[in-house]
Design a protein around this motif. Structure first.
Motif, PDB file in Angstrom:
ATOM      1  N   PHE A   1       0.085  -4.304 -10.424  1.00 23.70           N
ATOM      2  CA  PHE A   1      -0.676  -4.427  -9.169  1.00 23.70           C
ATOM      3  C   PHE A   1       0.331  -4.538  -8.026  1.00 23.70           C
ATOM      4  O   PHE A   1       0.447  -5.565  -7.368  1.00 23.70           O
ATOM      5  CB  PHE A   1      -1.593  -5.655  -9.226  1.00 23.70           C
ATOM      6  CG  PHE A   1      -2.552  -5.772  -8.072  1.00 23.70           C
ATOM      7  CD1 PHE A   1      -3.491  -4.786  -7.821  1.00 23.70           C
ATOM      8  CD2 PHE A   1      -2.521  -6.869  -7.233  1.00 23.70           C
ATOM      9  CE1 PHE A   1      -4.376  -4.878  -6.757  1.00 23.70           C
ATOM     10  CE2 PHE A   1      -3.409  -6.987  -6.169  1.00 23.70           C
ATOM     11  CZ  PHE A   1      -4.336  -5.991  -5.930  1.00 23.70           C
ATOM     12  N   ILE A   2       1.061  -3.463  -7.805  1.00 26.13           N
ATOM     13  CA  ILE A   2       2.130  -3.490  -6.807  1.00 26.13           C
ATOM     14  C   ILE A   2       1.595  -3.523  -5.381  1.00 26.13           C
ATOM     15  O   ILE A   2       2.339  -3.783  -4.441  1.00 26.13           O
ATOM     16  CB  ILE A   2       3.070  -2.287  -6.985  1.00 26.13           C
ATOM     17  CG1 ILE A   2       2.297  -0.964  -6.806  1.00 26.13           C
ATOM     18  CG2 ILE A   2       3.756  -2.342  -8.336  1.00 26.13           C
ATOM     19  CD1 ILE A   2       3.213   0.267  -6.795  1.00 26.13           C
ATOM     20  N   GLU A   3       0.296  -3.281  -5.232  1.00 25.40           N
ATOM     21  CA  GLU A   3      -0.305  -3.300  -3.894  1.00 25.40           C
ATOM     22  C   GLU A   3      -0.586  -4.714  -3.406  1.00 25.40           C
ATOM     23  O   GLU A   3      -1.000  -4.911  -2.261  1.00 25.40           O
ATOM     24  CB  GLU A   3      -1.601  -2.482  -3.895  1.00 25.40           C
ATOM     25  CG  GLU A   3      -1.422  -1.015  -4.232  1.00 25.40           C
ATOM     26  CD  GLU A   3      -1.356  -0.750  -5.743  1.00 25.40           C
ATOM     27  OE1 GLU A   3      -1.210   0.422  -6.118  1.00 25.40           O
ATOM     28  OE2 GLU A   3      -1.478  -1.716  -6.530  1.00 25.40           O
ATOM     29  N   GLY A   4      -0.405  -5.710  -4.264  1.00 27.03           N
ATOM     30  CA  GLY A   4      -0.660  -7.091  -3.879  1.00 27.03           C
ATOM     31  C   GLY A   4       0.388  -7.626  -2.918  1.00 27.03           C
ATOM     32  O   GLY A   4       1.446  -7.028  -2.694  1.00 27.03           O
ATOM     33  N   VAL A   5       0.093  -8.771  -2.347  1.00 26.88           N
ATOM     34  CA  VAL A   5       1.012  -9.443  -1.439  1.00 26.88           C
ATOM     35  C   VAL A   5       2.167 -10.045  -2.245  1.00 26.88           C
ATOM     36  O   VAL A   5       1.936 -10.622  -3.317  1.00 26.88           O
ATOM     37  CB  VAL A   5       0.265 -10.548  -0.664  1.00 26.88           C
ATOM     38  CG1 VAL A   5       1.236 -11.439   0.100  1.00 26.88           C
ATOM     39  CG2 VAL A   5      -0.751  -9.933   0.284  1.00 26.88           C
ATOM     40  N   PRO A   6       3.399  -9.944  -1.778  1.00 24.02           N
ATOM     41  CA  PRO A   6       4.509 -10.577  -2.499  1.00 24.02           C
ATOM     42  C   PRO A   6       4.249 -12.072  -2.706  1.00 24.02           C
ATOM     43  O   PRO A   6       3.889 -12.768  -1.749  1.00 24.02           O
ATOM     44  CB  PRO A   6       5.703 -10.345  -1.565  1.00 24.02           C
ATOM     45  CG  PRO A   6       5.344  -9.123  -0.779  1.00 24.02           C
ATOM     46  CD  PRO A   6       3.848  -9.198  -0.592  1.00 24.02           C
ATOM     47  N   PRO A   7       4.410 -12.581  -3.913  1.00 23.21           N
ATOM     48  CA  PRO A   7       4.135 -13.998  -4.179  1.00 23.21           C
ATOM     49  C   PRO A   7       4.904 -14.950  -3.264  1.00 23.21           C
ATOM     50  O   PRO A   7       4.418 -16.034  -2.947  1.00 23.21           O
ATOM     51  CB  PRO A   7       4.552 -14.167  -5.641  1.00 23.21           C
ATOM     52  CG  PRO A   7       4.382 -12.814  -6.233  1.00 23.21           C
ATOM     53  CD  PRO A   7       4.758 -11.854  -5.147  1.00 23.21           C
TER      54      PRO A   7
END
Length: 209
Positions: free
Chosen positions: A86-92
């Protein structure tokens, strides 16, 4: 008629739904309040049509029993942070920075977030730090993508192409293409900025439920 169960996102309360529900006077509606500004309220509704904003969708998937009559996801996501698939997520690290700062400056973190969402002059003096902090920590690790895809009820997702919290790419990666409606020029607060249109989408989904 199917009863609505409305779930707000991080930093808001049940009053978030006033403009939308004012346009749906013929619907029975209950609202979850996650207690970010006072006492929480978690009503039980049998076979609800879930209307969820932002983090409210992931929370609903994790906490509201099935079956559902339907779900309308607004500026929402079943997972927020980036992962291998899920590379479209916000960076942790972005959520981690909010969590770290929230420990010492909760009102400032909340105010900055609400302003970024599009709220003018947010009032944060009544915030309840503990439930906000707990929800923020959960937001950083929640993953309800499988739960969403396993729903057997009618589903639709509404997203703004100018959403500063949930980018277009995240919305496209989160929902099947035939369920997602992208709104030109809209931001993160569709129930507040486009209440008539969102109300029409509630009615259309209810007709399928």
């Amino acid at each position: 008629m199917t009863a609505l169960l409305c779930v707000h996102g991080w930093g808001f309360d049940a009053g978030f739904w006033d403009p939308l529900l004012d346009r749906l006077p013929d619907f029975s509606a209950e609202r979850v309040d996650l207690g970010f500004y006072g006492r929480p309220h978690r009503p039980e509704v049998k076979r609800p049509l879930v209307v969820a904003h932002s983090m409210g969708l992931a929370w609903a998937l994790a906490n509201i029993p099935r079956p559902w009559a339907g779900v309308l996801a607004i500026n929402a996501f079943p997972r927020f942070t980036r992962a291998q698939h899920f590379i479209e997520g916000v960076p942790p690290r972005m959520v981690d920075r909010m969590i770290d700062r929230f420990e010492t400056e909760p009102a400032e973190v909340l105010r900055d977030f609400l302003v970024r969402c599009g709220v003018d002059a947010p009032e944060t003096s009544a915030l309840e730090a503990e439930p906000l902090a707990q929800a923020l920590a959960w937001l950083g690790k929640c993953d309800e993508r499988t739960s969403y895809l396993m729903l057997s009820c009618p589903r639709q997702a509404l997203a703004g192409l100018s959403d500063p919290i949930v980018p277009k790419e995240m919305s496209i990666a989160s929902f099947p293409v035939d369920e997602l409606v992208l709104v030109e020029g809209a931001g993160h607060l569709l129930p507040l900025t486009h209440p008539d249109w969102v109300a029409s989408r509630v009615r259309l989904l209810a007709a399928r439920s």
